[in-house]
Design an enzyme around this catalytic site. Structure first.
Site, PDB file in Angstrom:
ATOM      1  N   LYS A 137      -8.073   1.285  -5.901  1.00  0.00           N
ATOM      2  CA  LYS A 137      -9.276   0.823  -5.215  1.00  0.00           C
ATOM      3  C   LYS A 137     -10.530   1.550  -5.686  1.00  0.00           C
ATOM      4  O   LYS A 137     -10.497   2.751  -5.949  1.00  0.00           O
ATOM      5  CB  LYS A 137      -9.150   1.043  -3.707  1.00  0.00           C
ATOM      6  CG  LYS A 137      -8.027   0.297  -3.034  1.00  0.00           C
ATOM      7  CD  LYS A 137      -8.006   0.626  -1.547  1.00  0.00           C
ATOM      8  CE  LYS A 137      -6.862  -0.069  -0.828  1.00  0.00           C
ATOM      9  NZ  LYS A 137      -6.855   0.253   0.613  1.00  0.00           N
ATOM     10  N   GLY A 152      -3.472  -6.912   8.308  1.00  0.00           N
ATOM     11  CA  GLY A 152      -2.775  -7.037   9.578  1.00  0.00           C
ATOM     12  C   GLY A 152      -1.363  -7.578   9.511  1.00  0.00           C
ATOM     13  O   GLY A 152      -0.733  -7.790  10.549  1.00  0.00           O
ATOM     14  N   GLY A 200       0.155  -3.387   4.239  1.00  0.00           N
ATOM     15  CA  GLY A 200      -0.406  -2.043   4.232  1.00  0.00           C
ATOM     16  C   GLY A 200       0.375  -1.015   5.015  1.00  0.00           C
ATOM     17  O   GLY A 200       1.585  -0.843   4.844  1.00  0.00           O
ATOM     18  N   SER A 201      -0.321  -0.379   5.947  1.00  0.00           N
ATOM     19  CA  SER A 201       0.185   0.829   6.590  1.00  0.00           C
ATOM     20  C   SER A 201       1.400   0.607   7.476  1.00  0.00           C
ATOM     21  O   SER A 201       2.125   1.556   7.779  1.00  0.00           O
ATOM     22  CB  SER A 201      -0.934   1.465   7.422  1.00  0.00           C
ATOM     23  OG  SER A 201      -1.492   0.507   8.301  1.00  0.00           O
ATOM     24  N   GLY A 260      -4.652  -2.519   8.594  1.00  0.00           N
ATOM     25  CA  GLY A 260      -4.267  -1.388   9.429  1.00  0.00           C
ATOM     26  C   GLY A 260      -4.233  -1.690  10.909  1.00  0.00           C
ATOM     27  O   GLY A 260      -3.875  -0.820  11.707  1.00  0.00           O
ATOM     28  N   ASP A 278       0.844  -1.194   0.000  1.00  0.00           N
ATOM     29  CA  ASP A 278       0.000   0.000   0.000  1.00  0.00           C
ATOM     30  C   ASP A 278       0.880   1.245   0.000  1.00  0.00           C
ATOM     31  O   ASP A 278       1.827   1.340   0.800  1.00  0.00           O
ATOM     32  CB  ASP A 278      -0.873   0.044   1.251  1.00  0.00           C
ATOM     33  CG  ASP A 278      -2.083  -0.875   1.158  1.00  0.00           C
ATOM     34  OD1 ASP A 278      -2.112  -1.730   0.261  1.00  0.00           O
ATOM     35  OD2 ASP A 278      -2.987  -0.739   2.003  1.00  0.00           O
TER      36      ASP A 278
END
Length: 306
Positions: A98, A231, A252-253, A170, A41
């Protein structure tokens, strides 16, 4: 001039893209190119360049990181066209964008921007939870999330060519992603013991096409690549998902909220490539836990859960 998808090279791929609707088989082949790697991401061109330099197989462009979506709340919509074009110019790897569940107009806009894949994302605010996009109507391949085999087969029937788990993005907690992968494995294994009439009955209960369920029963796997997402926070997390049967991972983040995104990104890429080598995993995990935070899935508020 808009940039065509990076996989769109060579006469065969050019011809496929120029079709009014890309064939399902060609789309699957494109998704297969992402197997064995890491999709990251990103929200800026700088992050996209870090991801590419670290060895990511693709970037998933978002307006905000998943952790920020949790804290900020509000309505989350499709990826910004301006941001997509900037990142397309900045990197040479595939770009995924997205759109909201059921929002086929957002998907058409993303297709017009020549993104490489479209993710019909549950992380964004759904536009139509009862009617997912008919993905067969698009030449761009689609990514969809699922929690079990029932959901996976419905998304594939709609035209998705890449399935990922619907873990709690996240959160830094992989428990839901693990649950989804194990559920899928258990459900797929159970099909081997069913005869034709039992498979037909199972397809009816699932609301999935019999031909797809029969294909899964015969092959022991989904007819499209299966990735893990939600996660994943450490090299060990990424390796675990691969060992459980994922063919790639979405991260992701956690990378770009860490103290050293470049090092963590490279470590996760290396962990995926060495998921069955504990000595290498131990080496690359050194110092990778000090700035990785997470949140217990069980205490997420209802408006925080994806």
């Amino acid at each position: 001039m808009k940039k065509r998808p990076v996989w769109n090279v060579g006469s065969q791929k050019e011809a496929a893209f120029d079709l009014q609707k890309g064939s399902f088989e060609v789309k699957i082949e494109l998704a297969e190119m992402l197997k064995g790697g890491v999709v990251m991401d990103v929200t800026t061109t700088e992050e996209a360049k870090i991801a590419e330099d670290a060895g990511a197989v693709a970037v998933l462009v978002a307006n905000k990181l998943s952790s920020d979506l949790r804290s900020d709340g509000g309505i989350s919509r499709m990826t910004s066209p301006e941001l997509i074009e900037k990142i397309q110019e900045a990197v040479s790897i595939p770009v995924i964008a997205k759109c909201r569940i059921g929002h086929f107009v957002e998907a058409k806009i993303l297709e017009a921007l020549f993104v490489d894949f479209i993710d019909e994302s549950e992380i964004l605010t759904p536009a139509d939870e009862d009617h997912y996009i008919d993905k067969h109507q698009f030449r761009i391949p689609f990514v969809s999330g699922c929690r079990d085999l029932n959901e996976a087969l419905r998304r594939i029937a709609e035209g998705a060519v890449l399935i990922r788990t619907r873990g709690e993005a996240g959160s830094g907690n992989i428990s839901e992603a693990v649950r989804h992968l194990r559920t899928m494995r258990r459900q797929i294994k159970s099909l081997a013991f069913l005869d034709t009439m039992e498979l037909m009955n199972e397809a009816r209960k699932m609301g999935a096409p019999y031909r797809l369920l029969k294909q899964v029963a015969d092959t022991g796997k989904l007819p499209v690549p299966q990735f893990a997402a939600g996660g994943i926070a450490t090299p060990a997390d990424a390796a675990l998902m691969m060992c459980l049967g994922a063919e790639s991972v979405f991260v992701g983040s956690v990378i770009f909220s860490s103290k050293n995104p470049s090092i963590l990104a490279k470590s996760i890429v290396k962990a995926v490539a060495n998921c069955y080598n504990p000595e290498t995993l131990a080496e690359i995990s050194m110092g990778r836990f000090e700035d990785v935070r997470g949140k217990e899935v069980g205490i997420l508020d209802s408006d925080e859960s994806f």
